[in-house]
Design a protein around this motif. Structure first.
Motif, short mmCIF file in Angstrom:
data_model
loop_
_atom_site.label_atom_id
_atom_site.label_comp_id
_atom_site.label_asym_id
_atom_site.label_seq_id
_atom_site.Cartn_x
_atom_site.Cartn_y
_atom_site.Cartn_z
N ALA A 16 0.84 -1.21 0.00
CA ALA A 16 0.00 0.00 0.00
C ALA A 16 0.86 1.25 0.00
O ALA A 16 0.56 2.22 -0.68
CB ALA A 16 -0.93 -0.02 1.21
N ARG A 17 1.94 1.22 0.77
CA ARG A 17 2.81 2.40 0.82
C ARG A 17 3.50 2.63 -0.51
O ARG A 17 3.68 3.77 -0.95
CB ARG A 17 3.85 2.23 1.93
N ARG A 18 3.89 1.54 -1.19
CA ARG A 18 4.54 1.71 -2.50
C ARG A 18 3.55 2.28 -3.51
O ARG A 18 3.91 3.13 -4.32
CB ARG A 18 5.08 0.35 -2.98
N ARG A 19 2.28 1.82 -3.45
CA ARG A 19 1.28 2.40 -4.33
C ARG A 19 1.06 3.86 -4.02
O ARG A 19 0.89 4.69 -4.92
CB ARG A 19 -0.04 1.62 -4.21
N ASN A 20 1.05 4.19 -2.72
CA ASN A 20 0.87 5.59 -2.34
C ASN A 20 2.03 6.44 -2.82
O ASN A 20 1.84 7.58 -3.27
CB ASN A 20 0.71 5.70 -0.82
N MET A 21 3.26 5.90 -2.72
CA MET A 21 4.42 6.65 -3.18
C MET A 21 4.35 6.87 -4.68
O MET A 21 4.67 7.95 -5.19
CB MET A 21 5.71 5.91 -2.79
N SER A 22 3.91 5.83 -5.42
CA SER A 22 3.77 5.98 -6.86
C SER A 22 2.70 7.01 -7.20
O SER A 22 2.88 7.83 -8.09
CB SER A 22 3.41 4.62 -7.48
N ALA A 23 1.58 6.97 -6.45
CA ALA A 23 0.52 7.95 -6.69
C ALA A 23 1.00 9.35 -6.33
O ALA A 23 0.69 10.32 -7.04
CB ALA A 23 -0.72 7.58 -5.87
N ASP A 24 1.76 9.48 -5.25
CA ASP A 24 2.27 10.79 -4.86
C ASP A 24 3.18 11.36 -5.93
O ASP A 24 3.14 12.56 -6.23
CB ASP A 24 3.03 10.68 -3.53
N SER A 36 -8.93 11.76 -9.42
CA SER A 36 -9.08 10.31 -9.58
C SER A 36 -7.97 9.55 -8.85
O SER A 36 -8.23 8.54 -8.18
CB SER A 36 -9.06 9.95 -11.07
N LEU A 37 -6.74 10.05 -8.94
CA LEU A 37 -5.63 9.40 -8.22
C LEU A 37 -5.82 9.49 -6.71
O LEU A 37 -5.54 8.53 -5.99
CB LEU A 37 -4.30 10.04 -8.63
N LEU A 38 -6.27 10.64 -6.23
CA LEU A 38 -6.52 10.78 -4.80
C LEU A 38 -7.60 9.81 -4.33
O LEU A 38 -7.50 9.23 -3.25
CB LEU A 38 -6.92 12.22 -4.48
N GLU A 39 -8.64 9.65 -5.13
CA GLU A 39 -9.71 8.73 -4.77
C GLU A 39 -9.22 7.29 -4.79
O GLU A 39 -9.55 6.49 -3.89
CB GLU A 39 -10.89 8.90 -5.74
N GLU A 40 -8.42 6.92 -5.79
CA GLU A 40 -7.86 5.57 -5.84
C GLU A 40 -6.96 5.30 -4.64
O GLU A 40 -6.99 4.20 -4.06
CB GLU A 40 -7.07 5.39 -7.14
N ARG A 41 -6.19 6.30 -4.25
CA ARG A 41 -5.32 6.12 -3.09
C ARG A 41 -6.13 5.98 -1.82
O ARG A 41 -5.81 5.17 -0.94
CB ARG A 41 -4.36 7.32 -2.98
N VAL A 101 -22.77 0.71 -14.64
CA VAL A 101 -22.38 0.06 -13.39
C VAL A 101 -21.49 1.02 -12.62
O VAL A 101 -20.46 1.47 -13.13
CB VAL A 101 -21.63 -1.27 -13.65
N ALA A 102 -21.91 1.36 -11.42
CA ALA A 102 -21.13 2.28 -10.59
C ALA A 102 -19.81 1.64 -10.19
O ALA A 102 -19.72 0.44 -9.94
CB ALA A 102 -21.93 2.66 -9.34
N LYS A 103 -18.76 2.45 -10.14
CA LYS A 103 -17.43 1.97 -9.80
C LYS A 103 -17.23 1.94 -8.29
O LYS A 103 -17.98 2.55 -7.53
CB LYS A 103 -16.37 2.86 -10.44
N GLN A 104 -16.21 1.23 -7.89
CA GLN A 104 -15.86 1.18 -6.48
C GLN A 104 -15.51 2.58 -5.98
O GLN A 104 -14.74 3.30 -6.59
CB GLN A 104 -14.67 0.25 -6.26
N GLY A 105 -16.10 2.97 -4.86
CA GLY A 105 -15.86 4.29 -4.29
C GLY A 105 -16.89 5.32 -4.70
O GLY A 105 -16.91 6.42 -4.12
#
Length: 441
Positions: free
Chosen positions: A148-156, A238-243, A304-308
């Motif tokens: 999760a942290r690596r994904r967050n770093m990539s998103a950041d 969108s990236l903030l919501e995915e994170r 179809v509504a997306k996750q979130g």
């Protein structure tokens, strides 16, 4: 002879003041012993640094456990010491913050014992493996949090790049506007001269035609830059919501968004209000119609509504009655055509499995009353609106549609406590007004 405990003072008390030549060797041995005593009493700085670093690492283990809501089992947690001496000293239990774990093993590290342990990149705790499992790695407790942290770093990193591009686009917009202002000023001056001379000569017609052509090109260029900037903003959101969703699923929270057992009602209402205010305004090209989920335009039948995504969900209340609540989509099962949604009100802490007909997606764009009035609900139209300071939708009539992009609907909620059956007008944002398929009472 008497030895002093003060390391800084020489140990000389009890030594004869004069010694014979035959006592020189004894004197050298004496002062050698004195030096050894001082060295033994003086702690080693390197040893202290190693111990300090090791204890800091142990402390980080507990910090990681607390940040990620992990449970540390003292019975299953082992401390491994790799010993290279043939006769290793006895090992003591690792104790920190009231938890104690026993050492894993006490034997020299040799070629036969080394393969018993396999270390992964993010290993926090290691346990000894049985002979039948020597080549298998133990799943470490930090893997999920690390991913999760690596994904967050990539998103950041991606968000930082997008913000830089957005800043450049804003500068380009300002530069484009500054260039177009000079041309607009020339158009104004030309019209003033024409009014002064009270005539329209071919010269002025040709000049104005060229000025207006240039002004149109400048406006289109500025519009293109602004649309590009809006796309960047949408991508950042969108990236903030995915994170946020990834952190929620992994149970990992950033320092700015700590975990909460129950969100205070005032905080929740503020977040809902901010979500309504930041809903993007649909700005189409000339002749382009608003898309589904813009204002009052419903979603397509196969949507179809997306996750979130936020939706209005029809659920059964505690008393058995059905009500529409504000919920967040968790997942959608294509085989059963059913949603899993969470009540947005964290006091409920409930997850519901609902069919598609019990779900109404919320608008994803605000409709502009000045350019797309057909995308708004009309006066006296029956709708479902989120009652102020609650997370429930109720039937209401549109009293006044928005007149400007930043305006809200004015609605009349059905309320039998009033003589006419409706409450006084209340403001509800476009974000929380959806079509009601039920018949008017």
């Amino acid at each position: 002879m008497i030895f002093t405990d003060a390391v800084s003072r020489p140990v000389t008390r009890g030594i004869p003041e004069k010694m014979s030549a035959s006592s020189l060797e004894t004197k050298r041995v004496w002062y050698g012993l004195q030096k050894a005593i001082r060295a033994a009493k003086r702690p080693s700085s390197q040893k202290l640094e190693r111990e300090k670093s090791y204890r800091a690492l142990v402390n980080n283990i507990f910090v990681c456990r607390e940040e990620n809501d992990l449970i540390l089992s003292a019975d299953k947690t082992k401390e491994i010491t790799l010993e290279f001496r043939k006769n290793p000293p006895p090992l003591h239990s690792l104790s920190s913050r009231g938890l104690r774990s026993d050492p894993a093993r006490q034997e020299p590290l040799t070629a036969s014992t080394a393969p018993r342990f396999k270390f992964s990149t993010f290993t926090t705790f290691i346990r000894p493996l049985s002979p039948g499992l020597r080549e298998e790695a133990w799943m470490d407790v930090g893997t999920v949090a690390g991913d999760a942290r690596r994904r967050n770093m990539s998103a950041d990193t991606k968000i930082a790049e997008l913000l830089t591009e957005l800043h450049q686009l804003i500068k380009q917009t300002q530069e484009e506007r500054s260039r177009s202002e000079h041309n607009l000023l020339n158009i104004q001056k030309t019209h003033e001269r024409m009014q002064t001379e009270n005539k329209t000569s071919p010269y002025y017609r040709t000049k104005l035609r060229g000025l207006y052509t240039t002004a149109k090109a400048d406006a289109e260029a500025e519009c293109s830059i602004l649309r590009h900037a809006l796309d960047k903003i949408a991508e950042i959101k969108s990236l903030l919501e995915e994170r946020r969703i990834a952190a929620k699923m992994a149970g990992v929270y950033s320092d700015s968004d700590p975990p909460r057992k129950t969100m205070r009602r005032g905080v929740l209402m503020t977040l809902l209000q901010q979500s309504a205010m930041t809903l993007p305004l649909w700005i189409g090209k000339p002749g382009e119609s608003p898309p589904p989920l813009c204002g009052a335009i419903s979603a397509s039948s196969d949507y179809v509504a997306k996750q979130g995504d936020k939706v209005a969900a029809r659920v059964k209340a505690v008393d058995g009655d059905e009500q529409w609540i504000l919920a967040e989509v968790v997942s959608y099962n294509h085989s059963t055509n059913k949603y899993e949604v969470d009540d947005i009100d964290e006091e409920g802490k409930e997850r519901h499995t609902l069919s598609r007909r019990r779900i109404i997606p919320l608008p994803q764009w605000k409709a502009n009353p000045e350019t797309d009035p057909e995308a708004l609900f009309s006066k006296d139209q029956l709708v479902l609106a989120l009652y102020p300071q609650t997370t429930c939708f109720y039937r209401a009539l549109i009293h006044t549609p928005p007149h400007r992009p930043q305006d809200d609907y004015s609605v009349l909620f059905e309320d039998t406590s009033y003589a006419d059956g409706y409450s006084p007008p209340l403001n509800v944002a476009q974000r929380y007004v959806v079509a009601c398929k039920e018949n008017k009472k």
